[in-house]
Design a protein around this motif. Structure first.
Motif, mmCIF file in Angstrom:
data_model
loop_
_atom_site.group_PDB
_atom_site.id
_atom_site.type_symbol
_atom_site.label_atom_id
_atom_site.label_comp_id
_atom_site.label_asym_id
_atom_site.label_seq_id
_atom_site.Cartn_x
_atom_site.Cartn_y
_atom_site.Cartn_z
ATOM 1 N N GLU A 137 -5.396 0.249 26.333
ATOM 2 C CA GLU A 137 -4.190 -0.097 25.589
ATOM 3 C C GLU A 137 -4.293 0.506 24.191
ATOM 4 N N THR B 285 -0.744 -5.320 28.904
ATOM 5 C CA THR B 285 -1.752 -6.149 29.577
ATOM 6 C C THR B 285 -1.234 -6.620 30.935
ATOM 7 N N ASP C 76 -8.947 -2.184 24.588
ATOM 8 C CA ASP C 76 -7.806 -2.360 23.685
ATOM 9 C C ASP C 76 -8.185 -1.752 22.345
ATOM 10 N N SER D 59 -5.849 -10.155 27.411
ATOM 11 C CA SER D 59 -5.824 -9.209 26.310
ATOM 12 C C SER D 59 -7.216 -9.093 25.703
#
Ligand SMILES: Nc1ncnc2c1ncn2[C@@H]1O[C@H](COP(=O)(O)OP(=O)(O)OP(=O)(O)O)[C@@H](O)[C@H]1O
Ligand SMILES: [Mg+2]
Length: 154
Positions: free
Chosen positions: A118, A44, A85, A62
């Motif tokens: 991510e 992040t 994410d 995040s």
């Protein structure tokens, strides 16, 4: 060094932001960035640097509890950054990332954005021919980070 491969040893989070900014400056609409590395590695933090160079709205935090956030460009005709994410999708090996993103109705065409993912290794690469793989390792003894990056195609 915008589209080159490389490696760096980073002592602080600020160094990681700076590397993210350097790599982010070379990104274009349609590019995908796949960030990998263990929990707390700095994925992040690196995404914050990319956002800085792309001059998109913040804050980049995040996105763990949502699959994705859209950060719009402050300048006209510049790509948005979609920050994804996939941590929660790791338990679902057959997950269809594109389908999940479509279902979110992000109001942004992914081809017009830079998608930064991510925990995306193995899945996010399918989003684009042009992906930048960035792997961050945490060196537990020194608490520094080793980052290795490479483009999939020129
Ligand atoms: N060289 C460094 N680069 C990046 N982060 C660092 C560094 N040194 C220390 N840190 C700290 O490590 C943490 C990295 O957190 P970050 O949320 O970016 O990790 P992450 O890889 O995204 O984790 P997660 O898998 O939970 O999403 C931050 O608290 C940051 O301040
Ligand atoms: Mg993270």
């Amino acid at each position: 060094m915008s589209r080159s491969a490389g490696t760096a040893e980073l002592a602080t989070a600020e160094d990681t932001i700076a590397l993210g900014a350097t790599l982010g400056a070379g990104l274009r609409a349609g590019d995908v960035v796949v960030l990998s590395g263990p929990l707390g590695a700095g994925k992040t933090v690196l995404a914050k640097g990319i956002a800085q160079a792309m001059d998109v709205d913040g804050p980049v935090v995040s996105p763990t509890f949502v699959l994705a956030r859209v950060h719009r460009a402050r300048q006209p005709d510049r790509p948005a950054m979609v920050h994804v994410d996939m941590y929660r999708l790791l338990d679902h090996p057959g997950a269809d990332l594109l389908g999940e993103l479509d279902a979110l109705d992000l109001d942004t065409d992914l081809d017009d954005a830079v998608v930064v993912v991510e925990w995306g290794e193995g899945l996010a690469e399918r989003l684009s021919e042009h992906h930048l793989d960035i792997r961050i390792e945490r060196n537990t003894e020194t608490d520094t980070r080793t980052v290795i990056w490479q483009w999939s195609a020129p």
